[in-house]
Structure formats: structure tokens, C-alpha cells
Design a protein around this motif. Structure first.
Motif, PDB file in Angstrom:
ATOM      1  N   ALA A   1       0.830  -1.212   0.000  1.00  0.00           N
ATOM      2  CA  ALA A   1       0.000   0.000   0.000  1.00  0.00           C
ATOM      3  C   ALA A   1       0.862   1.259   0.000  1.00  0.00           C
ATOM      4  CB  ALA A   1      -0.938  -0.005   1.200  1.00  0.00           C
ATOM      5  N   ASP A   2       0.431   2.249  -0.762  1.00  0.00           N
ATOM      6  CA  ASP A   2       1.130   3.535  -0.799  1.00  0.00           C
ATOM      7  C   ASP A   2       0.774   4.356   0.432  1.00  0.00           C
ATOM      8  OD1 ASP A   2       2.006   2.999  -3.517  1.00  0.00           O
ATOM      9  OD2 ASP A   2      -0.096   3.322  -4.060  1.00  0.00           O
ATOM     10  N   GLY A   3      -0.387   4.058   1.008  1.00  0.00           N
ATOM     11  CA  GLY A   3      -0.815   4.795   2.186  1.00  0.00           C
ATOM     12  C   GLY A   3      -2.069   4.146   2.755  1.00  0.00           C
ATOM     13  N   PHE A   4      -2.523   4.681   3.878  1.00  0.00           N
ATOM     14  CA  PHE A   4      -3.723   4.165   4.537  1.00  0.00           C
ATOM     15  C   PHE A   4      -4.605   5.350   4.913  1.00  0.00           C
ATOM     16  CE2 PHE A   4      -0.345   1.129   5.193  1.00  0.00           C
ATOM     17  CZ  PHE A   4      -0.954  -0.081   4.877  1.00  0.00           C
ATOM     18  N   ALA A   5      -5.907   5.156   4.919  1.00  0.00           N
ATOM     19  CA  ALA A   5      -6.822   6.233   5.303  1.00  0.00           C
ATOM     20  C   ALA A   5      -7.681   5.767   6.472  1.00  0.00           C
ATOM     21  CB  ALA A   5      -7.703   6.636   4.123  1.00  0.00           C
ATOM     22  N   VAL A   6      -7.868   6.690   7.435  1.00  0.00           N
ATOM     23  CA  VAL A   6      -8.612   6.362   8.649  1.00  0.00           C
ATOM     24  C   VAL A   6      -9.554   7.517   8.995  1.00  0.00           C
ATOM     25  CG1 VAL A   6      -6.795   4.889   9.618  1.00  0.00           C
ATOM     26  CG2 VAL A   6      -6.747   7.344  10.074  1.00  0.00           C
ATOM     27  N   ALA A   7     -10.435   7.273   9.974  1.00  0.00           N
ATOM     28  CA  ALA A   7     -11.464   8.272  10.290  1.00  0.00           C
ATOM     29  C   ALA A   7     -11.081   9.186  11.439  1.00  0.00           C
ATOM     30  CB  ALA A   7     -12.779   7.569  10.619  1.00  0.00           C
ATOM     31  N   CYS A   8     -10.115   8.799  12.251  1.00  0.00           N
ATOM     32  CA  CYS A   8      -9.810   9.607  13.436  1.00  0.00           C
ATOM     33  C   CYS A   8      -8.383   9.363  13.893  1.00  0.00           C
ATOM     34  CB  CYS A   8     -10.792   9.289  14.561  1.00  0.00           C
ATOM     35  SG  CYS A   8     -10.773   7.551  15.034  1.00  0.00           S
ATOM     36  N   LEU A   9      -7.954  10.229  14.784  1.00  0.00           N
ATOM     37  CA  LEU A   9      -6.567  10.194  15.260  1.00  0.00           C
ATOM     38  C   LEU A   9      -6.253   8.871  15.981  1.00  0.00           C
ATOM     39  CD1 LEU A   9      -4.038  12.007  15.425  1.00  0.00           C
ATOM     40  CD2 LEU A   9      -4.867  12.787  17.635  1.00  0.00           C
ATOM     41  N   GLU A  10      -7.219   8.362  16.718  1.00  0.00           N
ATOM     42  CA  GLU A  10      -6.990   7.104  17.446  1.00  0.00           C
ATOM     43  C   GLU A  10      -6.643   6.000  16.449  1.00  0.00           C
ATOM     44  OE1 GLU A  10      -9.445   9.228  17.837  1.00  0.00           O
ATOM     45  OE2 GLU A  10      -9.694   9.631  19.973  1.00  0.00           O
ATOM     46  N   GLU A  11      -7.383   5.963  15.335  1.00  0.00           N
ATOM     47  CA  GLU A  11      -7.092   4.941  14.313  1.00  0.00           C
ATOM     48  C   GLU A  11      -5.739   5.210  13.652  1.00  0.00           C
ATOM     49  OE1 GLU A  11     -11.718   3.824  13.023  1.00  0.00           O
ATOM     50  OE2 GLU A  11     -10.528   5.079  11.690  1.00  0.00           O
ATOM     51  N   ALA A  12      -5.427   6.492  13.451  1.00  0.00           N
ATOM     52  CA  ALA A  12      -4.153   6.839  12.809  1.00  0.00           C
ATOM     53  C   ALA A  12      -2.966   6.398  13.671  1.00  0.00           C
ATOM     54  CB  ALA A  12      -4.098   8.340  12.555  1.00  0.00           C
ATOM     55  N   CYS A  13      -3.102   6.562  14.998  1.00  0.00           N
ATOM     56  CA  CYS A  13      -2.021   6.150  15.912  1.00  0.00           C
ATOM     57  C   CYS A  13      -1.741   4.664  15.738  1.00  0.00           C
ATOM     58  CB  CYS A  13      -2.414   6.398  17.368  1.00  0.00           C
ATOM     59  SG  CYS A  13      -2.417   8.124  17.810  1.00  0.00           S
ATOM     60  N   GLU A  14      -2.824   3.889  15.646  1.00  0.00           N
ATOM     61  CA  GLU A  14      -2.676   2.436  15.491  1.00  0.00           C
ATOM     62  C   GLU A  14      -1.936   2.106  14.197  1.00  0.00           C
ATOM     63  OE1 GLU A  14      -6.713   0.992  16.184  1.00  0.00           O
ATOM     64  OE2 GLU A  14      -5.830  -0.996  16.566  1.00  0.00           O
ATOM     65  N   VAL A  15      -2.320   2.789  13.119  1.00  0.00           N
ATOM     66  CA  VAL A  15      -1.697   2.498  11.825  1.00  0.00           C
ATOM     67  C   VAL A  15      -0.227   2.925  11.836  1.00  0.00           C
ATOM     68  CG1 VAL A  15      -1.725   2.988   9.352  1.00  0.00           C
ATOM     69  CG2 VAL A  15      -3.888   2.660  10.575  1.00  0.00           C
ATOM     70  N   ARG A  16       0.047   4.105  12.408  1.00  0.00           N
ATOM     71  CA  ARG A  16       1.432   4.584  12.430  1.00  0.00           C
ATOM     72  C   ARG A  16       2.333   3.621  13.218  1.00  0.00           C
ATOM     73  NH1 ARG A  16       3.327   6.311   9.002  1.00  0.00           N
ATOM     74  NH2 ARG A  16       2.892   8.522   8.796  1.00  0.00           N
ATOM     75  N   ALA A  17       1.772   3.029  14.293  1.00  0.00           N
ATOM     76  CA  ALA A  17       2.566   2.084  15.085  1.00  0.00           C
ATOM     77  C   ALA A  17       2.907   0.838  14.269  1.00  0.00           C
ATOM     78  CB  ALA A  17       1.798   1.702  16.350  1.00  0.00           C
ATOM     79  N   LEU A  18       2.091   0.539  13.283  1.00  0.00           N
ATOM     80  CA  LEU A  18       2.301  -0.668  12.465  1.00  0.00           C
ATOM     81  C   LEU A  18       3.133  -0.372  11.225  1.00  0.00           C
ATOM     82  CD1 LEU A  18      -1.406  -1.827  12.600  1.00  0.00           C
ATOM     83  CD2 LEU A  18       0.508  -3.076  13.613  1.00  0.00           C
ATOM     84  N   HIS A  19       3.172   0.897  10.841  1.00  0.00           N
ATOM     85  CA  HIS A  19       3.882   1.261   9.616  1.00  0.00           C
ATOM     86  C   HIS A  19       4.546   2.615   9.836  1.00  0.00           C
ATOM     87  CE1 HIS A  19       5.085   1.508   5.546  1.00  0.00           C
ATOM     88  NE2 HIS A  19       4.303   0.533   5.115  1.00  0.00           N
ATOM     89  N   ALA A  20       5.858   2.613   9.919  1.00  0.00           N
ATOM     90  CA  ALA A  20       6.588   3.834  10.271  1.00  0.00           C
ATOM     91  C   ALA A  20       6.582   4.865   9.144  1.00  0.00           C
ATOM     92  CB  ALA A  20       8.023   3.480  10.654  1.00  0.00           C
ATOM     93  N   ASN A  21       6.465   4.403   7.898  1.00  0.00           N
ATOM     94  CA  ASN A  21       6.695   5.338   6.792  1.00  0.00           C
ATOM     95  C   ASN A  21       5.475   5.669   5.937  1.00  0.00           C
ATOM     96  OD1 ASN A  21       9.450   5.067   7.470  1.00  0.00           O
ATOM     97  ND2 ASN A  21       9.467   3.130   6.329  1.00  0.00           N
ATOM     98  N   ALA A  22       4.489   4.791   5.905  1.00  0.00           N
ATOM     99  CA  ALA A  22       3.386   4.988   4.953  1.00  0.00           C
ATOM    100  C   ALA A  22       2.683   6.318   5.216  1.00  0.00           C
ATOM    101  CB  ALA A  22       2.370   3.857   5.082  1.00  0.00           C
TER     102      ALA A  22
END
Ligand SMILES: Cc1ncc(COP(=O)(O)O)c(C=O)c1O
Length: 360
Positions: free
Chosen positions: A53-74
Motif C-alpha cells: 500500500a502507498d498509504g492508509f486512510a482512517v477516520a480519526c486520530l486514534e485509528e491513525a495512531c494504530e496504523v502509524r505504530a504498524l507502519h513507520a513510513n506509509a
């Protein structure tokens, strides 16, 4: 152990992401993983798409934190932007892409003291009338944001209201309104959800935002997932835990809502509305046992539901029951229940164990 499991095929999700990318060669795509990746498990889905994936899209900051923890660069896109000014600081620390959809969000952004600028996606209200700026306010705020020290890329996005109904005139209007503001010099543009990715090449722009198609369900009422080359990512399986015969005139379930018009063989299945199966699903909603469709009868209860096995005499206690999956598209169940696949998938509750498989 209670016989109910949601099997998630991660290879199917990778396949479906590749379908989205193939629809729009050369474009990038934010895999939409909000709402726990539409019920499939954000951790596992982001990990499965980590290298694709080139990137991920989420609905809120809480979800974004989870994604960032799983992917440092996306790139991680906050689809509704920040709800409070204080969130912007964290969004900057996490290097998120943020949507700005209101005057308030622009003011908060411009008041922010940050070291690293944020990639900003201005949202145009092209006709959905849910979030975003009209043409006039978009231009006004573009002038304020362009060159501001808080802003890295200045990008444009919008969202379709009716792309799922092919040929809807509003879709054309929305596309036109989007094109009309492209005299402004945006760095990146994004407009297409799954429906537009699959059927409206003119809407592909620079970044796609595929959601439902990643999970192998269709955004269309009149075009099935298989026809679109998508593979179902979730299969929900239960078991027949009891079978009985009811006589003509006897009823089944709460409210005595279903009455036998013939001597009927009724099977009880280990799945109910507390698992996410829609309580309002009417009699006749299909389920699959031994590769044959059987109809739901009676009201769905919290932990169980009942089916008519009269035309499947070989069915036995312990048989597998598919609620949706390989043999029964979730979209078909949704349509019978008067809803959409999105709702069924996102509402599979936490008590249903997810089992992850990689094979095709
Ligand atoms: C702004 C935005 N973009 C993209 C999507 C993905 O849409 P779909 O699941 O129809 O592909 C959604 C989902 O609701 C959304 O809200």
C-alpha cells in the motif's frame, strides 16, 4: 468452544488492492482501513498490505495512531481531519496527512506552532453536502494555506455521494465541480472511492481511496463482487447446534413471528445479532449448508438464529453453516436484510474470533 468464526483471507485483501491499482495504472492508493479495517482487523490488514500500500486512510486520530505504530513510513490520511486543535500537534508528530474540511480546522492549523509542515488535503464539497468547502470558500482558504509554514503539500480531495449508482447525474456534477477548481495549483488530487475506481476513470486523479473493494464486497447494487474480479475477504461460519420438527401451525422464535405452513425441520445456528448478524433480516434471507441455500426463519435472537431445513433432509447437527463468504456473497445477505455489505462487515462484533489465513 462456541462454533462461530470469521475467517479473514489476507491474500484476498492483497489481491483486491492490486485490482484497485490495476484499474488506475500509475496512480497511488490509500487503503481505507477505518472502522477496524471494515471489521477485518486493522493490525492484520495493515501488516498484510505493509509492502504494497502507498498509504492508509482512517477516520480519526486514534485509528491513525494504530496504523502509524504498524507502519513507520506509509502516508496515513485522516479523512475528517482533527476534531480538536490539540490533535494537530500529535498529527504533526505522527507525520499524518490531514484533511481540512471547515473554516475552524483551517484557523486551528494556521495557529499551530510546528517544526515539520503537514501535508494538507482541502476538502471540496462537490455535492455530497456532508463535509468540505464550496468553491468560493475553497478558493479563499487555498489563498490562506498556500505558502503557510504549517503546510507541506497542499492537496485537494472530495467524495462522491452516488458513485454506487452507475450513471447517476450527481456523479457527473460532482466530477465537474472538482475539475472546476483545478485551476488552483494543488500538489495532489484525490476523488475516487471503490465505485469510482472501478467504473469512472476520469475520477482517478493522483490518489485512489479504495475501501469496500479491498474487502471483496461490491459498492454496487447491480454488479456483484465476483464480476468485478474481487475476492471475498471475510467468511463467517457457524454450526447447526440443534434440529427439531415443528408441526403445521406451530411457530418458531421470539414473538412467534414465523408459523409453519407444512411440517418443517428447523435448524438452530450458532450466530445471532450480538455477533453482528442483522436482527432485522427477514424470513428467506439465505444461508448455506452442505453447499445448498437454506432460508432463515423466525426472528434472529442474540446468540442464535433458525433456518428451515425441510428441503435439506440430509442436514445434521454439527454441519457447518456459512452466513456469508465464498459460497454466499455478503452483499446478497445485506440486500435481503435491506442494508449494505459495509454495514454487515463493520458490525461483526468483538466476540467473534477472527482467524487469519494467507492462502488464496
Ligand atoms: C472520504 C472517504 N473516502 C473513501 C472511502 C472509501 O469508500 P468505499 O468503501 O466506498 O471505497 C470512504 C468510505 O466511506 C470515505 O468516507
Amino acid at each position: 468452544m462456541r462454533p462461530l468464526v470469521a475467517t479473514i483471507n489476507l491474500s484476498a485483501i492483497r489481491h483486491n488492492y492490486a485490482v484497485a491499482k490495476r484499474c488506475a495504472p500509475g496512480r497511488e492508493a490509500f487503503a481505507v482501513v477505518k472502522a477496524n479495517a471494515y471489521g477485518h482487523g486493522v493490525r492484520e490488514v495493515v501488516t498484510a498490505l505493509h509492502d504494497e500500500a502507498d498509504g492508509f486512510a482512517v477516520a480519526c486520530l486514534e485509528e491513525a495512531c494504530e496504523v502509524r505504530a504498524l507502519h513507520a513510513n506509509a502516508r496515513v490520511l485522516l479523512l475528517e481531519g482533527c476534531f480538536e486543535a490539540i490533535e494537530l500537534q500529535l498529527a504533526a508528530q505522527l507525520r499524518l496527512d490531514v484533511v481540512v474540511q471547515s473554516q475552524r480546522q483551517v484557523d486551528q492549523l494556521l495557529a499551530l506552532e510546528i517544526e515539520q509542515p503537514l501535508n494538507v488535503w482541502m476538502k471540496l464539497d462537490s455535492g455530497m453536502h456532508r463535509l468540505g468547502f464550496d468553491d468560493h470558500l475553497l478558493r479563499e482558504n487555498y489563498a490562506r494555506l498556500r505558502g503557510a509554514k504549517q503546510v507541506g503539500e497542499l492537496n485537494l480531495m472530495s467524495h462522491f455521494a452516488c458513485a454506487d449508482e452507475r450513471g447517476h447525474t450527481l456523479t457527473e456534477d460532482q466530477l465537474e465541480r472538482f475539475l472546476e477548481v483545478l485551476d488552483l495549483d494543488f500538489d495532489q488530487r484525490s476523488l475516487a472511492n471503490s465505485a469510482a475506481i472501478l467504473t469512472i476513470p476520469a475520477a482517478h486523479m493522483d490518489w485512489l481511496r479504495p475501501g469496500i473493494m479491498l474487502y471483496g464486497a461490491t459498492p454496487f447494487a447491480d454488479l456483484g463482487a465476483a464480476e468485478l474480479g474481487l475476492k471475498p475477504a471475510m467468511q463467517l461460519d457457524a454450526e447447526l447446534i440443534a434440529i427439531r420438527t415443528v408441526e403445521v401451525g406451530e411457530t418458531v422464535g421470539y414473538g412467534a413471528g414465523w408459523e409453519a405452513l407444512r411440517v418443517s425441520r428447523i435448524g438452530t445456528v450458532s450466530c445471532g445479532y450480538a455477533d453482528g448478524y442483522p436482527r432485522h433480516a427477514p424470513a428467506g434471507t439465505p444461508l448455506v449448508i452442505r453447499a445448498q441455500r437454506v432460508p432463515l426463519v423466525g426472528r434472529v435472537s442474540m446468540d442464535m438464529l433458525t433456518v428451515d431445513l425441510t428441503d435439506l433432509p440430509q442436514a445434521e447437527v454439527g454441519d457447518a453453516v456459512q452466513l456469508w463468504g465464498e459460497q454466499l456473497p455478503v452483499d446478497e445477505v445485506a440486500s435481503a436484510a435491506g442494508t449494505i455489505g459495509y454495514e454487515l462487515l463493520t458490525k461483526v462484533t468483538a466476540r467473534v474470533p477472527r482467524r487469519y489465513v494467507q492462502e488464496e
